[in-house]
Every structure is written in structure tokens, then in C-alpha cells.
Design a protein around this motif. Sequence first.
Motif, mmCIF file in Angstrom:
data_model
loop_
_atom_site.group_PDB
_atom_site.id
_atom_site.type_symbol
_atom_site.label_atom_id
_atom_site.label_comp_id
_atom_site.label_asym_id
_atom_site.label_seq_id
_atom_site.Cartn_x
_atom_site.Cartn_y
_atom_site.Cartn_z
ATOM 1 N N HIS A 420 2.661 -6.325 -2.950
ATOM 2 C CA HIS A 420 2.085 -5.199 -3.685
ATOM 3 C C HIS A 420 1.346 -5.793 -4.882
ATOM 4 C CE1 HIS A 420 4.269 -2.199 -1.383
ATOM 5 N NE2 HIS A 420 5.447 -2.708 -1.725
ATOM 6 N N MET A 436 -3.399 -2.973 -4.068
ATOM 7 C CA MET A 436 -3.484 -3.483 -2.710
ATOM 8 C C MET A 436 -2.067 -3.717 -2.191
ATOM 9 S SD MET A 436 -5.381 -6.982 -1.359
ATOM 10 C CE MET A 436 -6.915 -6.524 -2.146
ATOM 11 N N THR A 437 -1.802 -3.306 -0.970
ATOM 12 C CA THR A 437 -0.497 -3.505 -0.339
ATOM 13 C C THR A 437 -0.690 -4.097 1.048
ATOM 14 O OG1 THR A 437 0.707 -1.761 -1.523
ATOM 15 C CG2 THR A 437 1.508 -2.343 0.668
ATOM 16 N N SER A 439 1.581 -4.659 4.274
ATOM 17 C CA SER A 439 2.863 -4.222 4.791
ATOM 18 C C SER A 439 3.072 -4.719 6.214
ATOM 19 C CB SER A 439 2.951 -2.692 4.783
ATOM 20 O OG SER A 439 4.107 -2.247 5.480
ATOM 21 N N SER A 442 2.959 -1.664 8.840
ATOM 22 C CA SER A 442 1.688 -1.188 9.371
ATOM 23 C C SER A 442 0.857 -2.315 9.953
ATOM 24 C CB SER A 442 0.886 -0.492 8.260
ATOM 25 O OG SER A 442 0.497 -1.433 7.265
ATOM 26 N N ALA A 444 -1.226 -3.942 8.263
ATOM 27 C CA ALA A 444 -2.547 -3.840 7.635
ATOM 28 C C ALA A 444 -2.449 -4.123 6.145
ATOM 29 C CB ALA A 444 -3.132 -2.450 7.860
ATOM 30 N N GLU A 446 -3.901 -2.511 2.798
ATOM 31 C CA GLU A 446 -4.523 -1.284 2.317
ATOM 32 C C GLU A 446 -4.852 -1.412 0.837
ATOM 33 O OE1 GLU A 446 -1.682 1.709 3.214
ATOM 34 O OE2 GLU A 446 -2.030 1.633 5.377
ATOM 35 N N MET A 447 -5.985 -0.848 0.424
ATOM 36 C CA MET A 447 -6.392 -0.901 -0.979
ATOM 37 C C MET A 447 -6.868 0.477 -1.416
ATOM 38 S SD MET A 447 -9.001 -3.525 -2.894
ATOM 39 C CE MET A 447 -10.500 -2.795 -2.234
ATOM 40 N N VAL A 448 -6.425 0.889 -2.612
ATOM 41 C CA VAL A 448 -6.865 2.156 -3.185
ATOM 42 C C VAL A 448 -7.386 1.905 -4.590
ATOM 43 C CG1 VAL A 448 -5.304 3.563 -1.818
ATOM 44 C CG2 VAL A 448 -4.548 2.668 -4.020
#
Length: 534
Positions: A420, A436-437, A439, A442, A444, A446-448
Motif C-alpha cells: 500500500h 497505489m495498492t 494486492s 486481485s 492487480a 490499482e491506483m486512485v
Amino acid sequence: MSLIRNPILPGFNPDPSIVRVGADFYIATSTFEWFPGVQIHHSRDLIHWRLAGRPLVRPAQLDMRGDPDSCGVWAPDLTHAHGRFWLVYTDVKRYGTTTVDGATGVSLRDFRNYLVTCETVDGEWSDPVFLNASGFDPALFHDDDGRTWLVNMLWDHRPGHGRFAGIVVQEYDHATGALVGEPRNIFPGTDRGFTEAPHLYKRDGWYHLLVAEGGTGWNHAAVMARSRNLFGPYEVHPDGAVLTAGGRREGALTRAGHADIVHLEDGTPWMAYLCGRPVGDSERCTLGRETAIQPMAWGADGWLRTVAGDAVPDPAPQSPLPPAPWDEAGWDGGFDGPDLPAPLQWLRSPYPERLLSLTERPGFLRLHGRDTVGSLFEQALVARRQTDFAYRAETRVEFEPRDFQAAAGLICYYNSTKFHYLHLSRDGDARVLQRMTASPESGAVEMVVLGELPAGPIELAVEVNGVTLRFFWRADGGEWQAAGEPLDASILSDEATLPGLPNFTGTFVGMACQDMSGRGTPADFAWFRYAGRG
């Protein structure tokens, strides 16, 4: 007498090798892809331990660029003989598991085993001597006739053969500094399988062989066998495991195994061993594999057992030694000196000057933007172990990214597939806060984007409480604000994984900086503070 609180080395400190020199005890543990290589802790009462050194500090001794996650330095063995400390270790360059139609195929792995020596634990260790590459977990046995032997597990990659192919022994020649003669397979292991981590001892004319079996998960165990002859045959301990949590997935100490034995000055045996502690009600060990210790006893039949005779890990044994705490001030979180503070490490590279500096801007840790956070080669990521199930960590960063390819911030990191990361970057003309995570659940990354940031320094924080992780941020002198929703801290564990990958380390928290443009844009960190909360 004072109680020992197990684990004695909390957080990622696996595969202990213990030795006593006079009144001093030393434990070496694995560091895998973290640099410098090997941690050696020092105690005089078995309760209070301090980091005495990390011996593998030079490129000639260790270069792990390109080593896969959870490879690098496995299972160091620390001994003292002939007036010197001896340290053997494996640098794993390839993990190499393959599958064909769901079945395990050929598993080619590269294990390079080396030896370094030094007169003192905290001195300058020698350049390495290459020993062999036949398997991992090398250890030295110094016999009472002056001869020295190398023991390690044997890896057999051939389909249809057991990959853990037994324990081999070969003589080390002091005159030439090399192995001589042919290796001999002295012990095939038991039905538990995964026979590894060998250590040899001699007592009352018996050669005692201690190994780890059952894999490094819930069924991990320490197993012993003995023989009147170094080369066997070895008879297995009549009780089965000498120490194990027996498959339990809850309790104070689980995953117990991979052990080493030391004797006090009065002859009492103690066992240092690997263990794990699941977080909360989960079956995940976010602190990784840790080191515990407890007294043992030699029985009338000449076999070693726990004091209670039940082979169960003891979370709070008594120390028979007078308390000897270390009078050392802890790190206050600042970067006022020219050297990186002792709790911090970085990944893989033996060239820290390319990653970081404490002198280019005195009073700050400067990280130079390098590879992505998933790189196996050159990451500017500096972090410390998570040693508590609940903690808060904070940092203050000054960073002016030129474009979206540059990022810097606060990271909770297990490996390149599990992290994380709260960081500053740029989106068009705006400096932004992003999360950004990666995992394993998943598969994958992921970035928000969490929003735009004001000019000036930014403080970042993370709070972990068991399986829950929350990030926070504030402008210099402002109010703390939540940075997105709570996250799952338990994915940062051995047990949460993508299929087929090794997971042998633990969670770190620290600072990171990337610049995928190649410009090396730096980030300056004013401090980094960690406070455990249980």
C-alpha cells in the motif's frame, strides 16, 4: 528470575542461528532481498537484544540486483571457532518453480553458498569464499578433532525425484579455503518432508543432527536424529518433532521450526527457533517469521526435549541469567548524521549512493527517483520492519515532481506484489496525492487520485490496527485528513499470495521515490517516526 517475552526478535527475523562466546550470545537471521545482508543481534541475558551489525555490506560480498522477491540471503549460519566468527549464507538468484498441466515440473533454482569470517561480529568481514551451489541452508560444523564440515540440504530438480533430497556433508579445508573430497548424503529426512536447515552438534560421542521439516507454514517442525558416525546412519528421535506448533493456526506462537541449539556456561541447552503470530482472528502473519527462544533438556536416554517434554513452543520462559539491558538511546526519527539510522534498510542494491544521500542536504534523507516500486533491480525504497500489530508511522516530505512519472511518499511494503503506497505525483499542472495498492487477491495494481495538494512540505501518516490500515495526510502545520478508505493490512503477509511465488519475509514501512523518466528527481524526507501500539 526474569521472564523472556517471545518472540525475542519481533517482526521479520527468520531462520535464527545462535552462538555463545563467553558470556555473549549472538543470533544471525535471514534478510532475503533487503540490504545490507544478515542481521546479527547480541544479548547477555537472552532477554535484551540489540542489533550488533549487518556483515554483508560490500558489492563483493553481496549483490542482489535481479534476485526475485523472497530470494537473496537465506538462512545464515553463525559459528565461532579457531578465534574467529564464521558466517555461511546462501544468495538465491532464482526460485524457479514451474508447473505443467497443474503438476509440478522441473524446478531449476540457483543457490550460491558463501563463507565470510571476522574476528569480531561488528568488524569488517572478509570477502566471500564460494563454497557450492548444490542446495541451500549451509551450516558449518567444527568437530572436536579440529576438522570443519559444511552441511546443507540437497536440491534435486529432476521430475519424479524429491526436490528436498536429503542432507549432505563435505569437508572444508582450512589450508586451501575450499571444500575437499566428495559430498556424502547422510540423512534422507522423515515422512514430514521438506528436510532443510541442518545443524550438527556432538555430545557424549553422538553426532546430533537438527533439521527443519514440514515446510515453513503451519506444519513447520524441528526434528532431530543421531549417529555414532558423522556419515551415519542416523536414527530419528523417538518422539518425532522436538519442537512444533503441530499445525495450529492460532495461539501465541505458531509455525515453529528452523532451529539452532546453544548451551549456557553451565551446560543447559537452549533452542532458538523460527515462529509466526497470526494477526487478530485471521490466519495471516503480517509481522512475518520471527525468532523465539526457550530452554531444552537432555534426557536420560540422550535425546533433546522441551523442558515439559511436550515439544510445544513456550511464549514466556524464564531466563536463568541476571538482567543485562543495553544502555542505548533509540533513534529519534531524524536524519542528522551521515549514515542511515540502524533500523532502516533498502532493497537489493550494494550501491546505496545511487539511491539515497544524507549529506547532499544535511538534516534530510534524500531519495533519488529510480525504478518502479515493483522493480527487482534499483529501487529507492528505505524502510524499517513492522514489529507491532498496531502502530503509527509518520514522515514529512518535500517533493516537486515534474510529471506523472515521478512519485514519492510513504509505503507499507511486503514485496513487489503486495504493498500500500501513499504518494505525491503530478497530474497535468497539479501536484496530486495518490494511493497505489498491489494486492495478491486481485492480482492487480490499482491506483486512485485522492486530490490536489497545496504547495510546500506534506506530512504523511499510516495507522495500522491489526488487519486494518489507514493513511492520513496534512499540509505543513495543518489538520490531519484521511487519505481514502481503510485498507486491508493482512494482504501484507506470507499467507496472502499469488500462486507459485515464495513468501518468506515480512512487512516493512518506510519511504520511497520513483522517477520512471530516468531524470532521478529527488525527494527530501525530514524525518520518519514509528510508534508501536501493541
